[in-house]
Design an enzyme around this catalytic site. Structure first.
Site, short mmCIF file in Angstrom:
data_model
loop_
_atom_site.label_atom_id
_atom_site.label_comp_id
_atom_site.label_asym_id
_atom_site.label_seq_id
_atom_site.Cartn_x
_atom_site.Cartn_y
_atom_site.Cartn_z
N ALA A 22 0.86 -1.18 0.00
CA ALA A 22 0.00 0.00 0.00
C ALA A 22 0.89 1.24 0.00
CB ALA A 22 -0.92 0.01 1.23
N HIS A 39 -0.84 0.51 9.22
CA HIS A 39 0.48 1.05 8.86
C HIS A 39 0.32 2.34 8.06
CE1 HIS A 39 4.80 0.43 7.47
NE2 HIS A 39 4.35 1.23 6.52
N GLU A 40 -0.55 2.30 7.04
CA GLU A 40 -0.73 3.50 6.20
C GLU A 40 -1.43 4.61 6.98
OE1 GLU A 40 1.01 3.31 3.62
OE2 GLU A 40 1.23 1.14 3.71
N HIS A 55 0.99 6.51 9.00
CA HIS A 55 1.79 7.43 8.17
C HIS A 55 1.12 8.80 8.01
CE1 HIS A 55 5.27 5.33 6.77
NE2 HIS A 55 4.63 4.37 6.13
#
Length: 857
Positions: A265, A298-299, A302
């Site tokens: 991703a 995770h994304e 960010h």
């Protein structure tokens, strides 16, 4: 000539000279259904520190029609060359640049990727800009520390949707005019364009409402489990906003499942793109859902760490990725309602084994890598950047304290919002909140390469009472070719003391005193707390997996674990012991046949499906590459019989049953086993509870093709059943897997001699081409590889070239001859640093396999 490269020094000079204010980008994608090129118009406003200075802006485009700088027209033939537009005679203060170009759609997953869905014949577009590919779509100062606002205007075909970082406006005459973004880096801007299907919701907290969207192609809509995706997303919003004490920094949050995506991703601000294999068309195990959830989190992490606050240059890429990995796992483990409170087991079992493997390659490097240019960073998305970095962050959290860690992170976000930072900015914030001096810690952990080994040294008296206990730390020599010196490091670890409970039959840690946490430093650390205690059945160093180190069991613990590995009550100590055994096998300290025996003795008791699937992959790899060739076939027979036995006895319809069906399909070899695969495919035989659905059918078909049972007729018939993009990839794998010289030549030509295959299909062909049962058939391609790989590297885009350089390396030809041919090529071919690194890494796999085969013999 720089080509498409950019050095750190060039970026630093440009950042000193320029402050970028805004981009206005106008793209005409109305011809996207047909492909080709599209008109790109970029207007950039930027300030310059020095009158009369020169600089450049980046652009990769087939044609540039106009370059206007401060009202003066520049001749494109004079100023555009080598992916750069020269900017002479800049004015001190505000400058305005306008660039009109034709840019190209790609099929490589870089820049603006164009894909046509075979189900509806519609084109679907998405951008992928990390590391340096925004310049394939618009003229940009392509480095992370030249942040600006971005305002997109897009013309698209009627009936299509356009999604970007800002909320989607109502189009007028098929033109979408987006509001400017906040100040962000060019690599996290995004456009996703096409007749996508969407589902919408909102995240509401503290009086604020954030629109949420999920997108995919209409041909996948029936499989899109949007409720589950929204649930994980909301858990992430809750957890991150509380831990970071900073509200989500963008206006909306879309997640777009896109085709032929090279990575898992990408964290585009407010418009995350995700590989659409995560929209599951068939039954998958819970491990796949856990992996998808980790990717989603995770994304999302960010959005703060990476997008709100961004690294100044790519040598801090590790911090960007490690932080997102660490916090996504922590969120899965801690968030109320999470389905995966055991996520640290998964981390120990998958991410850390990746890190340990990477850290023993000749390309091993400090976590804080020396990134000299874009070529360096493009091959640095590796197990050190992600997994070792996250492991060391976990160690740092244990070292400074979890509350102190997140207080430091909160200060860091508030101090540097919408700006750029270096590692020192985060460490200074953590020093303030923890009171710890982190300079020595940083030097030892972040600025050195390699891995430590921790061993227990235990002495007992005749009654089994401990008379001496110490932890021995070793710093093995770095691999040949690696830079740096072996380093002993400070470790924060726990020591777990486990005994077999007679009543339950489980290995348990004594709730009262069965765990000791301490700092280990230097070569030998005494542990006086254990002197005078009865020796337990198993002593486990680095229990709870706090530190990053290879752990060895003492002789008595290893003997006990060999009999009882499956009996640990908790999944994490089991995973740590499995990982230690696998590492010993890779290091030629445990023979492959003994590793197989260990797995077969304990895997039936392993409840964690992710661990089971890792063990299945590792056993197959060990037998294929690490077993002595003379004994390989008998080990394969033993393993295949075990996979079939477990398939027959697994709980009907369970994840374990599906995992064993796939493991059996990967290795079936006797006429009777292959007959069973055919019968399961045709429906004349069944296994209770096992649904042979689309994806499992392809696994069976690919194996039957690889052993010569299925040819073009059967593959084509299966593709007729599944005329989708996934079906096309699976069919390409099956065709390339066939055990004939003609099939191999055809596959090789389609990948190496032509550049027409899209990225995902090329990857599928390579995956089919390389079959470990076909060593003799593939042997002629060793010399061919070394003849072509440099030319491929120099003529293809990075993603496509890397697939070929790594995927077609003769990794199954484990022999001194392959080493010699590799060495000869490295000595004579003069590859650039990135290609040299990839080939050297592949070479080390051969070297490791030869040592393991010798140990197994």
């Amino acid at each position: 000539m720089p080509g498409t490269n950019l050095t750190r020094e060039e970026a630093q000079q440009r950042a000193k000279l320029l402050t970028v204010d805004s981009y206005e980008i106008d793209l005409d994608l109305s011809g996207a259904q047909e492909g080709g090129t599209y008109r790109s118009v970029t207007t950039v406003r930027f300030d310059v520190a020095e009158n009369g200075a020169t600089s450049f802006i980046d652009l990769v485009a087939p044609a540039v029609h106009e370059v206007t700088l401060n009202g003066d027209s520049l001749d494109p033939a004079e100023v555009f060359a080598d992916s750069r537009i020269a900017l002479p005679g800049l004015l001190e203060g505000r400058n305005i640049l306008r660039v009109v170009a034709d840019c190209a759609y790609t099929n490589t997953g870089e820049g603006l990727h164009r894909f046509v869905d075979p189900v509806d014949d519609q084109a679907y577009l998405y951008t992928q800009f990390e590391v340096p590919d925004a310049r394939r779509v618009f003229a940009s100062f392509e480095q992370p520390d030249l942040k600006a606002t971005f305002q997109f205007t897009v013309r698209a075909p009627e009936g299509w949707t356009v999604i970007s970082n800002s909320p989607t406006p109502e189009p007028e005459h098929n033109v979408w005019v987006f509001a400017p973004t906040p100040r962000i880096s060019s690599y996290i801007t995004a456009l996703i364009v096409g007749p996508y299907h969407s589902v919408h919701s909102v995240y509401e907290k503290d009086g604020r409402s954030v629109p949420l969207g999920i997108y995919c192609r209409p041909s996948l809509a029936e499989y899109l489990d949007s409720d589950a995706i929204f649930e994980v997303t909301r858990q992430g919003f809750d957890w991150f906003q509380e831990k970071f004490d900073y509200a989500y920094p963008f206006e909306k949050y879309d997640q777009l499942f896109v085709p032929e995506f090279n990575a898992g991703a990408m964290e585009n601000a407010g418009a995350v793109t995700i590989r659409d294999q995560y929209v599951f068309r068939s039954k998958v195990t819970d491990a796949a859902y856990e992996t998808r959830a980790e990717t989603i989190l995770h994304e999302l992490a960010h959005m703060w760490f990476g997008d709100l606050v961004t690294m100044e240059w790519w040598n801090d890429l590790w911090l960007n990725e490690s932080f997102a990995t660490y916090t996504s796992i922590a969120c899965q483990a801690d968030a109320p309602g999470s389905r995966w409170p055991h996520s640290w087991t998964t981390f120990a079992n998958s991410m850390k084994t990746w890190a340990y493997r990477q850290d023993q390659l000749p390309s091993t490097h400090p976590i804080m890598a020396d990134i000299r240019d874009l070529d360096d960073v493009l091959v640095n998305f590796d197990g050190i950047t992600y997994a070792k970095g996250a492991s060391v962050l976990k160690q740092l959290v244990a070292y400074v304290g979890e509350d102190e860690f997140f207080r430091g992170v909160q200060a860091y976000f508030k101090r540097h919002a919408y700006g750029n930072t270096r590692l020192s900015d985060l460490l200074s914030a953590l020093e303030e909140t923890s009171g710890r001096d982190l300079k020595n810690w940083s030097r030892a952990w972040l600025e050195t390469a390699g891995i430590n080994v921790l061993r227990p040294e235990i002495e007992t008296d005749a009654d089994g009472v401990v008379t001496s206990f110490a932890v021995r730390q070793e710093a093995p020599a770095l691999p040949v070719g690696a830079k740096g010196e072996p380093t002993l490091r400070p470790h924060r670890i726990a020591i777990g003391l486990y005994d077999l409970d007679a009543a339950s039959g489980k290995l348990v840690r004594d709730a009262d005193g069965g765990r000791i946490e301490l700092d280990v430093d230097g070569e030998r650390t005494a542990v006086p707390q254990l002197v005078g205690r009865r020796r337990p059945d198993v002593v486990l160093l680095n229990d709870d997996d706090l530190s990053y180190a290879k752990v060895r069991l003492d002789e008595a613990s290893l003997a006990f674990v060999t009999e009882h590995l499956g009996d640990f009550e908790s999944s994490l100590p089991r995973a740590l012991c499995w990982a230690s055994a696998w590492d010993m096998t890779r290091d030629a300290e445990l023979a492959t046949r003994d590793y197989l025996s260990l797995v077969l003795s304990g895997i039936g008791k392993e409840s964690d499906i992710g661990v089971v699937q890792s063990l299945q992959r590792q056993v197959k790899l060990a037998i294929d590459l690490y077993a002595a060739p003379a004994g390989r076939e008998s080990l394969l027979a033993r393993w295949t019989e075990a996979t079939l036995a477990h398939l027959r006895t697994a709980e009907p319809g369970s994840d374990h049953q599906l995992a064993w069906a796939r493991a059996f399909a990967a290795t079936a070899r006797t006429p009777e086993q292959l007959d069973l695969l055919e019968a399961l495919l045709g429906g004349s035989q069944t296994v209770e509870g096992l649904v042979v659905d689309t994806e499992l059918r392809w696994a069976f078909v690919q194996r039957l093709a690889a052993v010569g049972r299925y040819d073009e007729t059967e593959i084509a018939a299966e593709y007729e059943r599944d005329r989708t993009a996934a079906g096309e990839r699976h069919a390409a794998t099956a065709r390339a897997a066939r055990p004939t010289p003609e099939a191999k030549a055809e596959a090789w030509a389609s990948v190496v001699e032509s550049d027409k295959l899209p990225n995902a299909v090329q990857e599928a062909v390579i995956g089919g081409f390389v079959q470990t049962d076909q060593r003799e058939l593939l042997a002629p391609y060793t010399d061919k590889y070394f003849e072509v790989v440099k030319g491929v590297w120099e003529s293809r885009s990075h993603e496509m070239a890397q697939q070929i350089a790594v995927g077609l390396y003769p990794a199954v030809q484990v022999s001194p001859e392959t080493l010699a041919k590799t060495d000869a090529w490295l000595a004579s071919a003069e590859p650039n640093a990135a290609l040299r690194r990839l080939v050297s890494e592949s070479r080390s796999g051969i070297e490791r396999a030869l040592k393991a085969q010798a140990a197994d013999a």
